[in-house]
Design a protein around this motif. Structure first.
Motif, PDB file in Angstrom:
ATOM      1  N   GLY A   1       0.829  -1.210   0.000  1.00 46.30           N
ATOM      2  CA  GLY A   1       0.000   0.000   0.000  1.00 46.30           C
ATOM      3  C   GLY A   1       0.860   1.254   0.000  1.00 46.30           C
ATOM      4  O   GLY A   1       2.046   1.208   0.362  1.00 46.30           O
ATOM      5  N   GLY A   2       0.273   2.359  -0.403  1.00 46.79           N
ATOM      6  CA  GLY A   2       0.944   3.649  -0.293  1.00 46.79           C
ATOM      7  C   GLY A   2       2.044   3.901  -1.301  1.00 46.79           C
ATOM      8  O   GLY A   2       2.780   4.878  -1.188  1.00 46.79           O
ATOM      9  N   VAL A   3       2.183   3.025  -2.322  1.00 50.66           N
ATOM     10  CA  VAL A   3       3.282   3.202  -3.273  1.00 50.66           C
ATOM     11  C   VAL A   3       2.900   4.088  -4.466  1.00 50.66           C
ATOM     12  O   VAL A   3       3.761   4.533  -5.211  1.00 50.66           O
ATOM     13  N   GLY A   4       1.596   4.300  -4.640  1.00 49.73           N
ATOM     14  CA  GLY A   4       1.173   5.172  -5.743  1.00 49.73           C
ATOM     15  C   GLY A   4       0.275   4.503  -6.781  1.00 49.73           C
ATOM     16  O   GLY A   4       0.106   5.024  -7.881  1.00 49.73           O
ATOM     17  N   LYS A   5      -0.350   3.381  -6.429  1.00 52.02           N
ATOM     18  CA  LYS A   5      -1.227   2.702  -7.396  1.00 52.02           C
ATOM     19  C   LYS A   5      -2.373   3.610  -7.819  1.00 52.02           C
ATOM     20  O   LYS A   5      -2.669   3.760  -9.001  1.00 52.02           O
ATOM     21  N   THR A   6      -3.026   4.200  -6.808  1.00 57.77           N
ATOM     22  CA  THR A   6      -4.191   5.030  -7.124  1.00 57.77           C
ATOM     23  C   THR A   6      -3.756   6.283  -7.893  1.00 57.77           C
ATOM     24  O   THR A   6      -4.428   6.701  -8.840  1.00 57.77           O
ATOM     25  N   THR A   7      -2.608   6.821  -7.513  1.00 58.65           N
ATOM     26  CA  THR A   7      -2.095   7.991  -8.232  1.00 58.65           C
ATOM     27  C   THR A   7      -1.846   7.637  -9.696  1.00 58.65           C
ATOM     28  O   THR A   7      -2.264   8.359 -10.610  1.00 58.65           O
TER      29      THR A   7
ATOM     30  N   ASN B   1       7.879   4.587  -8.839  1.00 65.08           N
ATOM     31  CA  ASN B   1       7.265   5.844  -8.380  1.00 65.08           C
ATOM     32  C   ASN B   1       8.123   6.458  -7.281  1.00 65.08           C
ATOM     33  O   ASN B   1       8.830   5.752  -6.574  1.00 65.08           O
ATOM     34  N   ARG B   2       7.998   7.743  -7.139  1.00 70.23           N
ATOM     35  CA  ARG B   2       8.769   8.521  -6.175  1.00 70.23           C
ATOM     36  C   ARG B   2      10.262   8.315  -6.402  1.00 70.23           C
ATOM     37  O   ARG B   2      11.038   8.181  -5.459  1.00 70.23           O
TER      38      ARG B   2
ATOM     39  N   ILE C   1       8.617   7.863 -12.150  1.00 64.76           N
ATOM     40  CA  ILE C   1       7.833   9.060 -11.822  1.00 64.76           C
ATOM     41  C   ILE C   1       8.516   9.731 -10.633  1.00 64.76           C
ATOM     42  O   ILE C   1       8.682   9.098  -9.587  1.00 64.76           O
ATOM     43  N   PRO C   2       8.957  10.978 -10.818  1.00 68.00           N
ATOM     44  CA  PRO C   2       9.694  11.604  -9.716  1.00 68.00           C
ATOM     45  C   PRO C   2       8.828  11.850  -8.495  1.00 68.00           C
ATOM     46  O   PRO C   2       7.594  11.955  -8.598  1.00 68.00           O
ATOM     47  N   ASN C   3       9.510  11.922  -7.367  1.00 62.58           N
ATOM     48  CA  ASN C   3       8.823  12.300  -6.140  1.00 62.58           C
ATOM     49  C   ASN C   3       8.553  13.800  -6.229  1.00 62.58           C
ATOM     50  O   ASN C   3       9.453  14.573  -6.513  1.00 62.58           O
ATOM     51  N   ASP C   4       7.319  14.204  -6.039  1.00 60.25           N
ATOM     52  CA  ASP C   4       7.027  15.629  -6.173  1.00 60.25           C
ATOM     53  C   ASP C   4       5.867  16.001  -5.266  1.00 60.25           C
ATOM     54  O   ASP C   4       4.825  15.326  -5.255  1.00 60.25           O
TER      55      ASP C   4
ATOM     56  N   VAL D   1       2.123  16.135  -6.235  1.00 58.88           N
ATOM     57  CA  VAL D   1       1.241  14.958  -6.341  1.00 58.88           C
ATOM     58  C   VAL D   1       0.268  14.880  -5.160  1.00 58.88           C
ATOM     59  O   VAL D   1      -0.954  14.872  -5.359  1.00 58.88           O
ATOM     60  N   PRO D   2       0.787  14.858  -3.903  1.00 63.41           N
ATOM     61  CA  PRO D   2      -0.186  14.827  -2.799  1.00 63.41           C
ATOM     62  C   PRO D   2      -1.061  16.081  -2.748  1.00 63.41           C
ATOM     63  O   PRO D   2      -2.230  15.997  -2.360  1.00 63.41           O
TER      64      PRO D   2
ATOM     65  N   THR E   1      -3.786  15.349  -5.115  1.00 64.79           N
ATOM     66  CA  THR E   1      -4.653  14.319  -4.519  1.00 64.79           C
ATOM     67  C   THR E   1      -5.588  14.969  -3.497  1.00 64.79           C
ATOM     68  O   THR E   1      -6.799  14.708  -3.483  1.00 64.79           O
TER      69      THR E   1
HETATM   70  N1  LIG Z   1       5.369  10.614  -7.222  1.00 65.20           N
HETATM   71  C1  LIG Z   1       4.881  10.994  -6.040  1.00 65.20           C
HETATM   72  N2  LIG Z   1       5.407  12.039  -5.364  1.00 65.20           N
HETATM   73  C2  LIG Z   1       4.928  12.428  -4.182  1.00 65.20           C
HETATM   74  N3  LIG Z   1       3.888  11.843  -3.566  1.00 65.20           N
HETATM   75  C3  LIG Z   1       3.306  10.804  -4.162  1.00 65.20           C
HETATM   76  C4  LIG Z   1       3.759  10.316  -5.431  1.00 65.20           C
HETATM   77  N4  LIG Z   1       2.972   9.288  -5.794  1.00 65.20           N
HETATM   78  C5  LIG Z   1       2.065   9.111  -4.822  1.00 65.20           C
HETATM   79  N5  LIG Z   1       2.251  10.025  -3.843  1.00 65.20           N
HETATM   80  C6  LIG Z   1       1.448  10.187  -2.621  1.00 65.20           C
HETATM   81  O1  LIG Z   1       1.564   9.012  -1.850  1.00 65.20           O
HETATM   82  C7  LIG Z   1       0.343   8.709  -1.201  1.00 65.20           C
HETATM   83  C8  LIG Z   1      -0.077   7.294  -1.538  1.00 65.20           C
HETATM   84  O2  LIG Z   1      -0.349   7.205  -2.911  1.00 65.20           O
HETATM   85  P1  LIG Z   1      -1.510   6.298  -3.491  1.00 65.20           P
HETATM   86  O3  LIG Z   1      -1.547   6.526  -4.950  1.00 65.20           O
HETATM   87  O4  LIG Z   1      -2.770   6.504  -2.734  1.00 65.20           O
HETATM   88  O5  LIG Z   1      -0.922   4.859  -3.155  1.00 65.20           O
HETATM   89  P2  LIG Z   1      -1.653   3.404  -3.173  1.00 65.20           P
HETATM   90  O6  LIG Z   1      -2.839   3.516  -4.032  1.00 65.20           O
HETATM   91  O7  LIG Z   1      -0.591   2.499  -3.717  1.00 65.20           O
HETATM   92  O8  LIG Z   1      -1.972   3.079  -1.751  1.00 65.20           O
HETATM   93  C9  LIG Z   1      -0.662   9.754  -1.671  1.00 65.20           C
HETATM   94  O9  LIG Z   1      -0.781  10.747  -0.709  1.00 65.20           O
HETATM   95  C10 LIG Z   1      -0.031  10.322  -2.937  1.00 65.20           C
HETATM   96  O10 LIG Z   1      -0.407  11.677  -3.151  1.00 65.20           O
END
Ligand SMILES: Nc1ncnc2c1ncn2[C@@H]1O[C@H](COP(=O)(O)OP(=O)(O)O)[C@@H](O)[C@H]1O
Ligand SMILES: [Mg+2]
Length: 394
Positions: free
Chosen positions: A144-150, A309-310, A334-337, A340-341, A344
């Motif tokens: 979880g939290g790796v950026g799937k939804t993003t 990601n990040r 995908i750079p950490n930026d 993005v949050p 979101t």
């Molecule tokens: N490239 C990125 N840079 C900075 N923050 C990111 C990046 N990708 C995702 N995040 C942040 O990380 C958090 C988790 O991302 P999310 O897409 O919800 O992950 P998952 O769906 O894998 O649980 C969110 O707050 C999102 O905004």
């Protein structure tokens, strides 16, 4: 080619003249389904008089969803109203008395004409060059939290904004956050599809999708009650994805961080899996296990790509080490930026809200190269948005 479901291996002689060809006799329902699903030349299944009605109807129901152009005829020793109504409800085209060869010949002719029409309509719908079926793209990571939804939300938003009919399915049935991250209020949910099981169609899909106005992206969200997740059978998800791919160019699937049966179903029908990794050892370890599981499922190595990601954060692990550990190249980073949050939290896909942001640029490139180019789409300048342009919904 016609399949005859019969326990008598010699039964093909009996029906050869009525069917105009010698049918292929099979005695086992599931293998018929498999043959009809995988084979290209099967146009009719005739179910023998000794096959029980429940099994006959089950096969017809499955074929109706999976190969609607294949005609199913049912032979019975006696015709009665009960059998007729059961049969017709399950999608069997006609019921014929077993010893009435003339009636069988006529039913076969009518079924063949209908099949020919359905095949023609299918071919016409193909358009120039591509397959009529849309592509299913699943975004997965076992953590979880790796950026799937993003990734899923932004890839889908970009595909939709580029003019392709795109559906985003949130398969995180317990804690899905696609709708909230796009500020959408779902008009229906994945759970509503359960009551449409076996007959989900375009109108059924339309009744549960919510449309993201800025991009035209359609979204199906899960119920807000996490307890509903286990009330959704995996075959409902299969039917959803199969129906959706007939009406959308792309079906993007967001997933929870585990191999639920819903996820396995999606992975099984996916044309492409985007595996999301981050620069941390547990995420890489889990992704390696996920790749092993995909191998076990028989997914081809070409049908998956690793997205880092990040990227760029200095944490003592670099992308080369990730590639070595995964034994798989990283296709996109995908750079950490911080943008993005921020996007979101505001409920906007960053590819739309802040298109020049480096993370947005990387996600667009990923979608253009790994989705649009891979599946043969000509990449053009994205049409401008906000000019009142609307696509037809499904
Ligand atoms: N490239 C990125 N840079 C900075 N923050 C990111 C990046 N990708 C995702 N995040 C942040 O990380 C958090 C988790 O991302 P999310 O897409 O919800 O992950 P998952 O769906 O894998 O649980 C969110 O707050 C999102 O905004
Ligand atoms: Mg998520």
């Amino acid at each position: 080619m016609t399949i005859l479901w019969d326990f008598d291996p010699e039964a093909h002689h009996t029906y050869r003249y009525a069917l105009g060809e010698s049918p292929e006799v099979m005695s086992h329902g599931p293998s018929i389904l498999k043959a009809a699903e995988n084979g290209v030349g099967h146009r009719m299944v005739v179910i023998g008089a000794d096959i029980d009605i429940e099994s006959a109807c089950q096969l017809a129901e499955r074929l109706r969803v999976e190969r609607p152009e294949v005609g199913v005829l049912l032979l019975r020793h006696r015709l009665d109203v009960n059998v007729m109504s059961l049969a017709l409800r399950s999608g069997i085209r006609e019921v014929v008395q077993v010893d009435d060869q003339t009636a069988l010949a006529e039913a076969a002719r009518r079924s063949e004409a209908l099949t020919a029409q359905l095949v023609r309509e299918g071919d016409e719908g193909e358009g120039s060059g591509g397959s009529r079926q849309g592509k299913v793209i699943t975004v997965f990571s076992a953590k979880g939290g790796v950026g799937k939804t993003t990734v899923s939300t932004n890839v889908a938003a970009h595909l939709a904004a580029s003019g392709a009919r795109t559906l985003l399915v949130d398969l995180d049935l317990m804690f899905g956050d696609v709708a909230i991250s796009l500020q959408l209020i779902p008009s229906g949910t994945v759970s509503d599809l359960v009551s449409m099981r076996g007959h989900l169609d375009r109108a059924g899909l339309e009744s549960v999708v919510a449309t993201h106005e800025d991009t035209g992206l359609d979204v199906i969200a899960p119920s807000s009650d996490p307890g509903e997740a286990e009330r959704v059978p995996a075959d409902v998800i299969l039917e959803l994805l199969r129906t959706a791919r007939s009406h959308y160019a792309y079906v993007v699937v967001d997933t929870p961080p585990s191999f639920t049966e819903h996820v396995l179903t999606a992975l099984d029908v996916s044309d492409l899996t985007l595996l999301v990794a981050t620069l941390d050892i547990p995420a890489v370890k889990n992704l390696r296990l996920a790749i092993n599981t995909l191998d076990t499922l028989g997914a081809s190595a070409e049908s998956r790509v690793v997205v880092l990601n990040r990227a760029g954060v200095k944490v003592g692990l670099d992308s080369d080490e990730v590639e070595t550990a995964l034994k798989q190249p990283i296709s996109a980073s995908i750079p950490n930026d911080l943008g993005v949050p921020k996007a979101t939290n505001r409920g906007y896909p960053i590819v739309v809200q802040d298109p020049r942001n480096p993370a947005a640029v990387a996600i667009r490139e990923l979608a253009d190269r790994e989705v649009r180019t891979r599946f043969g789409e000509l990449i053009q300048e994205s049409p401008r948005r906000g000019l009142g342009r609307r696509r037809s919904k499904v």
